[in-house]
Design a protein around this motif. Structure first.
Motif, PDB file in Angstrom:
ATOM      1  N   LEU A  74       0.830  -1.208   0.000  1.00 20.67           N
ATOM      2  CA  LEU A  74       0.000   0.000   0.000  1.00 20.67           C
ATOM      3  C   LEU A  74       0.865   1.260   0.000  1.00 20.67           C
ATOM      4  CD1 LEU A  74      -2.761  -1.130   2.503  1.00 20.67           C
ATOM      5  CD2 LEU A  74      -3.059  -0.724   0.044  1.00 20.67           C
ATOM      6  N   LYS A  75       1.987   1.217   0.713  1.00 18.06           N
ATOM      7  CA  LYS A  75       2.887   2.377   0.760  1.00 18.06           C
ATOM      8  C   LYS A  75       3.506   2.635  -0.610  1.00 18.06           C
ATOM      9  CE  LYS A  75       6.441   4.476   3.593  1.00 18.06           C
ATOM     10  NZ  LYS A  75       7.272   4.294   4.780  1.00 18.06           N
ATOM     11  N   VAL A  76       3.905   1.581  -1.311  1.00 15.05           N
ATOM     12  CA  VAL A  76       4.457   1.733  -2.659  1.00 15.05           C
ATOM     13  C   VAL A  76       3.411   2.377  -3.582  1.00 15.05           C
ATOM     14  CG1 VAL A  76       5.243   0.449  -4.707  1.00 15.05           C
ATOM     15  CG2 VAL A  76       6.152  -0.115  -2.447  1.00 15.05           C
ATOM     16  N   GLN A  83       1.622  12.149  -4.562  1.00 18.53           N
ATOM     17  CA  GLN A  83       1.042  13.115  -3.642  1.00 18.53           C
ATOM     18  C   GLN A  83       1.896  13.078  -2.373  1.00 18.53           C
ATOM     19  OE1 GLN A  83      -0.839  14.993  -5.354  1.00 18.53           O
ATOM     20  NE2 GLN A  83      -2.912  14.690  -4.608  1.00 18.53           N
ATOM     21  N   THR A  84       1.710  14.043  -1.493  1.00 16.13           N
ATOM     22  CA  THR A  84       2.452  14.080  -0.242  1.00 16.13           C
ATOM     23  C   THR A  84       2.104  12.862   0.607  1.00 16.13           C
ATOM     24  OG1 THR A  84       2.436  16.484  -0.254  1.00 16.13           O
ATOM     25  CG2 THR A  84       2.873  15.422   1.855  1.00 16.13           C
ATOM     26  N   PRO A 106      -6.169  14.196  -4.904  1.00 13.03           N
ATOM     27  CA  PRO A 106      -6.064  15.557  -5.441  1.00 13.03           C
ATOM     28  C   PRO A 106      -7.115  16.537  -4.903  1.00 13.03           C
ATOM     29  CG  PRO A 106      -5.737  13.978  -7.191  1.00 13.03           C
ATOM     30  CD  PRO A 106      -6.185  13.193  -5.984  1.00 13.03           C
ATOM     31  N   GLN A 107      -8.219  16.022  -4.355  1.00 15.78           N
ATOM     32  CA  GLN A 107      -9.248  16.892  -3.782  1.00 15.78           C
ATOM     33  C   GLN A 107      -9.014  17.190  -2.305  1.00 15.78           C
ATOM     34  OE1 GLN A 107      -9.954  15.680  -7.281  1.00 15.78           O
ATOM     35  NE2 GLN A 107     -10.275  14.017  -5.848  1.00 15.78           N
ATOM     36  N   GLY A 108      -7.995  16.553  -1.719  1.00 15.62           N
ATOM     37  CA  GLY A 108      -7.687  16.790  -0.314  1.00 15.62           C
ATOM     38  C   GLY A 108      -8.301  15.784   0.645  1.00 15.62           C
ATOM     39  N   LYS A 147      -3.079  18.205   5.733  1.00 15.80           N
ATOM     40  CA  LYS A 147      -3.655  19.473   5.293  1.00 15.80           C
ATOM     41  C   LYS A 147      -2.683  20.620   5.520  1.00 15.80           C
ATOM     42  CE  LYS A 147      -8.426  18.095   5.625  1.00 15.80           C
ATOM     43  NZ  LYS A 147      -9.660  18.109   6.341  1.00 15.80           N
ATOM     44  N   ALA A 148      -1.875  20.494   6.560  1.00 11.34           N
ATOM     45  CA  ALA A 148      -0.903  21.542   6.866  1.00 11.34           C
ATOM     46  C   ALA A 148       0.260  21.554   5.875  1.00 11.34           C
ATOM     47  CB  ALA A 148      -0.368  21.371   8.284  1.00 11.34           C
ATOM     48  N   ILE A 149       0.581  20.394   5.277  1.00  8.51           N
ATOM     49  CA  ILE A 149       1.748  20.341   4.391  1.00  8.51           C
ATOM     50  C   ILE A 149       1.397  20.109   2.928  1.00  8.51           C
ATOM     51  CG2 ILE A 149       3.325  19.581   6.195  1.00  8.51           C
ATOM     52  CD1 ILE A 149       3.041  16.738   5.201  1.00  8.51           C
ATOM     53  N   SER A 150       0.119  19.832   2.613  1.00 10.18           N
ATOM     54  CA  SER A 150      -0.282  19.550   1.235  1.00 10.18           C
ATOM     55  C   SER A 150      -0.860  20.788   0.567  1.00 10.18           C
ATOM     56  CB  SER A 150      -1.341  18.447   1.203  1.00 10.18           C
ATOM     57  OG  SER A 150      -0.799  17.259   1.682  1.00 10.18           O
ATOM     58  N   VAL A 151      -0.710  20.838  -0.725  1.00 11.37           N
ATOM     59  CA  VAL A 151      -1.326  21.883  -1.524  1.00 11.37           C
ATOM     60  C   VAL A 151      -2.285  21.192  -2.478  1.00 11.37           C
ATOM     61  CG1 VAL A 151      -0.973  23.712  -3.213  1.00 11.37           C
ATOM     62  CG2 VAL A 151       0.679  23.363  -1.367  1.00 11.37           C
ATOM     63  N   VAL A 152      -3.547  21.543  -2.421  1.00  9.48           N
ATOM     64  CA  VAL A 152      -4.527  20.950  -3.316  1.00  9.48           C
ATOM     65  C   VAL A 152      -4.458  21.672  -4.641  1.00  9.48           C
ATOM     66  CG1 VAL A 152      -6.980  20.488  -3.660  1.00  9.48           C
ATOM     67  CG2 VAL A 152      -5.985  20.322  -1.366  1.00  9.48           C
TER      68      VAL A 152
END
Length: 160
Positions: A74-76, A83-84, A106-108, A147-152
């Motif tokens: 799943l990690k791979v 994505q982050t 991609p939608q968060g 959410k703090a480190i991702s950009v949608v």
């Protein structure tokens, strides 16, 4: 075999337990003062509800692995999704000690991949180095930290 996971925040735990027990024709496998979980076989799903969080509704989705090799697979897949990825490693969440990582679509929407190691007596104590300080008071710090480190980057639609 992997199991689909859904975690909802609810306002009234006892009313929600009664509703989902009727809906699933099954009692929860675990009930705490702020949490309940059904381990259903048909469909194969780990369905959890809690009063911890911010507002009612879907908190996150996930896949529960039965063993280390499934979690590694799943990690791979999550890393290939470009994505982050937040790797929490071993942590305590939702009355369980587990090993996990998170990725957002991609939608968060946060996706949790994890394997349960053993039961825990507390709701959650995140040990993720990059999780926000207030995340320890809430279960599953992954969505908050992501959410703090991702950009949608996907555009938002205004209608269905």
């Amino acid at each position: 075999m992997k199991r689909f996971h859904v975690h909802l925040h609810v306002d009234d735990l006892s009313k929600s337990i009664a509703f989902y027990s009727h809906l699933f024709a099954a009692e929860p496998a675990r009930v705490e003062r702020d949490y309940a979980k059904w381990m259903l076989e048909d469909p194969r799903v780990n369905f959890a509800i809690s009063t911890v969080g911010h507002g009612a509704g879907i908190d996150h989705l996930g896949i529960q692995a039965d063993d280390e090799s499934e979690l590694a697979e799943l990690k791979v897949r999550a890393q290939a999704a470009d994505q982050t990825l937040l790797d929490e490693g071993e942590t305590v969440c939702c009355y369980a000690k587990s090993e996990k990582h998170w990725v957002t679509d991609p939608q968060g929407i946060a996706w949790e991949h994890y394997r349960t190691l053993e039961a825990a007596v507390v709701y959650g104590q995140s040990r993720a180095a990059d999780a926000p300080a207030d995340a320890a008071s809430a279960c599953c710090a992954g969505p908050v930290a992501l959410k703090a480190i991702s950009v949608v980057t996907a555009p938002r639609k205004t209608c269905c």
